[in-house]
Scaffold this active site. Sequence first.
Site, PDB file in Angstrom:
ATOM      1  N   SER A  40       0.875  -1.180   0.000  1.00 35.32           N
ATOM      2  CA  SER A  40       0.000   0.000   0.000  1.00 35.32           C
ATOM      3  C   SER A  40       0.911   1.228   0.000  1.00 35.32           C
ATOM      4  CB  SER A  40      -0.911  -0.005   1.229  1.00 35.32           C
ATOM      5  OG  SER A  40      -0.167   0.101   2.416  1.00 35.32           O
ATOM      6  N   HIS A 149      -3.458  -6.006   2.524  1.00 39.13           N
ATOM      7  CA  HIS A 149      -2.549  -7.005   3.105  1.00 39.13           C
ATOM      8  C   HIS A 149      -3.252  -8.333   3.365  1.00 39.13           C
ATOM      9  CE1 HIS A 149       0.319  -3.664   4.766  1.00 39.13           C
ATOM     10  NE2 HIS A 149       0.334  -3.765   3.453  1.00 39.13           N
ATOM     11  N   GLU A 158      -4.645  -2.486   9.170  1.00 41.34           N
ATOM     12  CA  GLU A 158      -3.942  -2.990  10.351  1.00 41.34           C
ATOM     13  C   GLU A 158      -4.740  -2.688  11.618  1.00 41.34           C
ATOM     14  OE1 GLU A 158       0.083  -1.435  10.422  1.00 41.34           O
ATOM     15  OE2 GLU A 158       0.219  -1.624   8.254  1.00 41.34           O
ATOM     16  N   GLU A 201       1.438  -9.315   7.068  1.00 34.80           N
ATOM     17  CA  GLU A 201       2.349  -8.851   8.118  1.00 34.80           C
ATOM     18  C   GLU A 201       2.373  -9.764   9.337  1.00 34.80           C
ATOM     19  OE1 GLU A 201       1.740  -4.765   9.129  1.00 34.80           O
ATOM     20  OE2 GLU A 201       2.321  -4.082   7.147  1.00 34.80           O
ATOM     21  N   ASP A 233      -4.177   1.244  11.221  1.00 37.33           N
ATOM     22  CA  ASP A 233      -3.762   1.885   9.977  1.00 37.33           C
ATOM     23  C   ASP A 233      -4.929   1.672   9.017  1.00 37.33           C
ATOM     24  OD1 ASP A 233      -2.691   2.913   7.732  1.00 37.33           O
ATOM     25  OD2 ASP A 233      -1.023   1.496   7.545  1.00 37.33           O
ATOM     26  N   GLU A 275      -3.832   5.854  11.716  1.00 36.06           N
ATOM     27  CA  GLU A 275      -2.890   6.185  10.632  1.00 36.06           C
ATOM     28  C   GLU A 275      -3.632   6.286   9.302  1.00 36.06           C
ATOM     29  OE1 GLU A 275       0.353   3.373  10.588  1.00 36.06           O
ATOM     30  OE2 GLU A 275       0.639   3.618   8.436  1.00 36.06           O
ATOM     31  N   ASP A 302       1.200   8.531   6.949  1.00 38.15           N
ATOM     32  CA  ASP A 302       2.120   7.552   6.351  1.00 38.15           C
ATOM     33  C   ASP A 302       2.190   7.846   4.845  1.00 38.15           C
ATOM     34  OD1 ASP A 302       3.521   5.407   5.368  1.00 38.15           O
ATOM     35  OD2 ASP A 302       1.948   3.931   5.706  1.00 38.15           O
ATOM     36  N   LYS A 327       9.402   5.452   7.471  1.00 37.23           N
ATOM     37  CA  LYS A 327       9.828   4.240   6.758  1.00 37.23           C
ATOM     38  C   LYS A 327      11.023   4.613   5.883  1.00 37.23           C
ATOM     39  CE  LYS A 327       5.207   2.195   5.966  1.00 37.23           C
ATOM     40  NZ  LYS A 327       4.055   2.292   5.022  1.00 37.23           N
ATOM     41  N   HIS A 355       8.444  -0.981   9.677  1.00 36.66           N
ATOM     42  CA  HIS A 355       8.795  -1.961   8.650  1.00 36.66           C
ATOM     43  C   HIS A 355       7.923  -1.727   7.418  1.00 36.66           C
ATOM     44  CE1 HIS A 355       5.277  -4.868   9.651  1.00 36.66           C
ATOM     45  NE2 HIS A 355       4.910  -3.624   9.704  1.00 36.66           N
ATOM     46  N   LYS A 378       6.333  -0.032  14.395  1.00 40.43           N
ATOM     47  CA  LYS A 378       5.440  -1.016  13.770  1.00 40.43           C
ATOM     48  C   LYS A 378       6.332  -2.086  13.164  1.00 40.43           C
ATOM     49  CE  LYS A 378       2.693   0.729  10.654  1.00 40.43           C
ATOM     50  NZ  LYS A 378       1.517   0.909   9.779  1.00 40.43           N
TER      51      LYS A 378
HETATM   52  C1  PEP Z   1       1.787   0.607   6.047  1.00 38.23           C
HETATM   53  O1  PEP Z   1       0.952   1.012   5.234  1.00 38.23           O
HETATM   54  O2  PEP Z   1       1.992   1.226   7.092  1.00 38.23           O
HETATM   55  C2  PEP Z   1       2.550  -0.621   5.780  1.00 38.23           C
HETATM   56  C3  PEP Z   1       3.486  -1.071   6.620  1.00 38.23           C
HETATM   57  O3  PEP Z   1       2.230  -1.287   4.642  1.00 38.23           O
HETATM   58  P1  PEP Z   1       3.045  -1.191   3.278  1.00 38.23           P
HETATM   59  O4  PEP Z   1       4.452  -1.576   3.575  1.00 38.23           O
HETATM   60  O5  PEP Z   1       2.334  -2.155   2.358  1.00 38.23           O
HETATM   61  O6  PEP Z   1       2.940   0.243   2.839  1.00 38.23           O
HETATM   62 MG    MG Z   2       0.418   2.762   6.620  1.00 40.07          MG
END
Ligand code: PEP
Ligand code: MG
Length: 403
Positions: A40, A149, A158, A201, A233, A275, A302, A327, A355, A378
């Site tokens: 995503s 996911h 999430e 995940e 999330d 999120e 995010d 990230k 992650h 996370k």
């Molecule tokens: C997220 O969206 O926070 C996540 C960890 O998923 P992705 O790595 O698929 O963006």
């Molecule tokens: Mg996210």
Amino acid sequence: MKIERIEAKSIPDTRGKPTVEVTLHAGELSARASVPSGKSTGSHEAKELRDADGGVETAVANVTGEIAREIALRDFASADELDTFLIALDNTPDKSRLGANAILGVSIAAQRLFAQQAGVPLWKAIAERAKTTPGAPRLYVNVMNGGVHADFRLPFQEYILVCEGKTSSALATARAAFEKLGAELPSIMLGTGGDVPMGDEGGYSPTFDTLEKPFELLAALAAEHSGTSIAIDAAANELRDGKSNYILLKKTYAPNELGMIYHTLVERFPFHSIEDPFSEDATQDFVRLTDALRGKCLVVGDDFTVTNPERIEAAREAGAITAVLIKPNQIGSVKEAIEAVEATHDAGWAAICSHRSGETMDTFIADFAYGVGAHGIKAGGLGQKQRLEKYERLLEIEKEAER
Ligand code: PEP
Ligand code: MG
């Protein structure tokens, strides 16, 4: 430091998709890093270089070719200097020439080499570089997976139990809660019962026909364990209906109606953070929700902020959020990920290091989160070894920090 030799290859991530692994050699020292990959993803992220067939051979060739050649000609005084060089070498705003995956692999391995050279643990080297106070992050343990996911078996991406305190006690709490939920789900989820499906995940992925059911389960776990609360999330980019509305459990909601749903959930359940409640450019919707939830629940960017200091600054000017997901592969270097943490802290906001949904055994994010003294990390559910590795590394760090 003179980096004499660079190796790189394609390895499979948790979804079996190819990703980049890099090994650097400098004299007696060597360090390895592998790069995670999102599903995503936000459209403003740095570009992960993929071949037409989905492979990463071009990114790998960029590491062993141009990057290796150019690096071998130079001596670097710090990991920061090396990152600055890599960013200039790529010379695009989004790392689309050499690839954010190629550059980040070298950047993380280099950070490890410099930590080795200094004789300090990785988290300490990161704290010194970032000028931060290291400390244990809250564990954002993803107990139920939905959205992209998990084939949308649950609407949000999430469902997280946030566990506070020392890693060893927070993880023990998370384990007890995760096991209990796993034992309960077969008799309460929709479908035929039996094995509970798992998401990308490493969290459970049951199906329910109401929005509230997963929160009732999470709230029961939170009530049983002090120091825990709920986070989600929503990954709302993935909920868009192609116009300006969102779809949850086959029903369409306008942004203000979705905002009301969040508001009602926060009133009813012990929420810590939400999120990406709206899509990546819906700044005014973020602002309205942040104002409505101020003091009750963090609103986290995010896909909205993509670990990009400029987007974090713009969010700050708008007053759009109160926390930022960090990230490293969204921006493509350790240096810029640290700058994103700085921008977050300057705004007075919480940094939550994360992650990606496609992971490897690399545990860099654990050292990074601890080193920058992040509000949270996370690292996924407890049902997949690539996620457990990150929690195990945090346990090791806890011991290293006590020495
Ligand atoms: C997220 O969206 O926070 C996540 C960890 O998923 P992705 O790595 O698929 O963006
Ligand atoms: Mg996210």
